[in-house]
Design an enzyme around this catalytic site. Structure first.
Site, short mmCIF file in Angstrom:
data_model
loop_
_atom_site.label_atom_id
_atom_site.label_comp_id
_atom_site.label_asym_id
_atom_site.label_seq_id
_atom_site.Cartn_x
_atom_site.Cartn_y
_atom_site.Cartn_z
N SER A 59 0.78 -1.24 0.00
CA SER A 59 0.00 0.00 0.00
C SER A 59 0.81 1.28 0.00
CB SER A 59 -0.96 0.02 1.20
OG SER A 59 -2.09 -0.78 0.93
N LYS A 62 0.21 3.81 -2.67
CA LYS A 62 -0.76 4.91 -2.58
C LYS A 62 -0.08 6.27 -2.45
CE LYS A 62 -4.51 2.13 -0.56
NZ LYS A 62 -3.92 0.85 -0.12
N SER A 119 -5.92 3.69 4.60
CA SER A 119 -5.37 2.94 3.48
C SER A 119 -6.44 2.21 2.68
CB SER A 119 -4.32 1.93 3.97
OG SER A 119 -3.53 1.45 2.90
N LYS A 230 2.96 6.68 5.08
CA LYS A 230 2.12 5.59 4.55
C LYS A 230 2.72 4.23 4.87
CE LYS A 230 -1.49 4.17 2.63
NZ LYS A 230 -1.40 3.07 3.60
#
Length: 386
Positions: A59, A62, A119, A230
């Site tokens: 993720s 992202k 997320s 993140k």
């Protein structure tokens, strides 16, 4: 030809500046197989380990999705108040999600929270479709942006990192590059990445329901200087993290990839950040002092204004006394017309212990055309009419 050679030399110097690891004796021990630590404002790498090793990013993909989203906002293509509709496809995303229903409408502002805080894969796809029309088109934009940023070891196949495809990969170094691009150009991202918990309202045909977004970034509670950014994890990628933190005017980015468990990714990030804050010192000259106009010879005007291109920053990890940094202005006494606004008039050079540590261009703020015969006549008549 000489001008081209000078430009090439300057370009090489910039490349070296942003890719060279600073010569420090790093006493850093991490458990993750691939990490990098850099100072954000200068782009200087402080520590790295297998930073160009291609790995699945999960993720932290992202980060690029968020970067393109903020670019679209800045360009006016979309706005935070846009109504973003969740498609059937976006709603079907597995993995981490915020359970958006098909047909559900949320503002882009809320969707960014869903991506940055929780997320949400579903929110990522919904935003990608809103900006580009389809996830496929958005992914093409992601790869174009990666190429533009010099992320030579990166290729995306989706916008959220859910895929286990071998063709979806990046490196710790490339993650640091896109993290820096996002946070330095669009610092508003920190309004989202510092949220620990916040509720949104799902409004569907079945009615309204509250849903609590909880940050996947446990460092927000564990490390007081954390500002983002993140997390990511899949069975293929293991545990990844791009961590940002700010302390005493120093902004750091620590990227951890392939950590064996979620605790290790946070521990390693904290080790890197703590080390960075311990060795880094920043010299900053905002270059706000006024500069005197330069005399222009042979022009329709006798002077041209000048200004600094911007501030100067220098990262030191050797414990130097930065109060001894000297600034020397290298400017001609006069210049010949024509002069073009924005062209370089000279440089402000900086020295530490007698060695040059960098420079900032000084640019013309005016354009001055070369004087012709008529212009000289006007000056002569003007002199006698005084």
């Amino acid at each position: 030809m000489l001008r081209k050679r000078i430009f090439a030399a300057l370009l090489l110097a910039v490349v070296l500046l942003y890719t060279t690891v600073l010569p420090v004796s790093a006493n850093v021990t991490v458990s993750s197989p691939s990490v990098i630590l850099l100072e954000s404002s200068t782009g200087q790498v402080i520590y790295e380990l297998n930073a160009t090793e291609r790995r699945s990013p999960a993720s932290i993909t992202k980060i690029m999705t968020l970067l393109l989203t903020f670019e679209a906002i800045a360009s006016g293509k979309v706005s935070l108040t846009d109504q973003v509709t969740t498609s059937e496809y976006a709603s079907s995303m597995g993995g981490s999600q915020v359970y958006l229903a098909a047909g559900e409408v949320q503002t882009l502002d809320t969707m960014i929270k869903c991506i940055a805080v929780a997320s949400g894969n579903d929110a990522s796809v919904a935003v990608a479709e809103h900006i580009a029309g389809s996830e496929e088109a958005f992914v093409a934009m992601m790869n174009e942006k990666a190429a533009e940023l010099g992320m030579v070891d990166t290729h995306f196949e989706d916008c959220c990192g859910l895929t286990d495809s071998d063709n979806h990969y990046t490196t710790a170094k490339d993650v640091a590059i896109m993290s820096r691009e996002l946070t330095t150009k669009y610092p508003d991202i920190f309004h989202y990445t510092t949220i620990w918990m916040e509720s949104i309202t799902h409004e569907t045909r079945n009615g309204a329901a509250e849903f609590t977004l909880t940050s996947t970034n446990k460092m927000l509670k564990q490390y007081q200087w954390t500002t983002g950014l993140k997390t990511g994890s899949t069975s293929k990628a293991k545990y990844c993290f791009s961590a940002t933190a700010s302390k005493d005017g120093i902004d750091l980015i620590a990227v951890v990839m392939g950590a064996p468990d979620y605790k290790t990714r946070f521990e390693d990030a904290q080790i890197l950040l703590t080390y960075g804050f311990g060795v880094c010192n920043i010299y900053v000259d905002e270059n706000q002092d006024a500069l005197e106009n330069l005399t222009v010879e042979g022009g329709i005007a006798e002077e041209a204004g000048i200004r600094y291109e911007g501030e100067f920053r220098y990262l030191d990890v050797a414990g130097s006394d930065l109060s001894t940094v000297e600034k020397v202005l290298e400017l001609p006494e006069t210049v010949q017309a024509p002069v073009t606004e924005g062209s370089e008039a000279g440089r402000a050079k900086y020295y530490l212990n007698g060695a040059e540590i960098g420079s900032v261009p000084i640019l013309f703020t005016d354009s001055v055309e070369k004087a012709g015969y008529i212009d000289y006549l006007r000056k002569v008549f003007g002199f006698f009419l005084l």
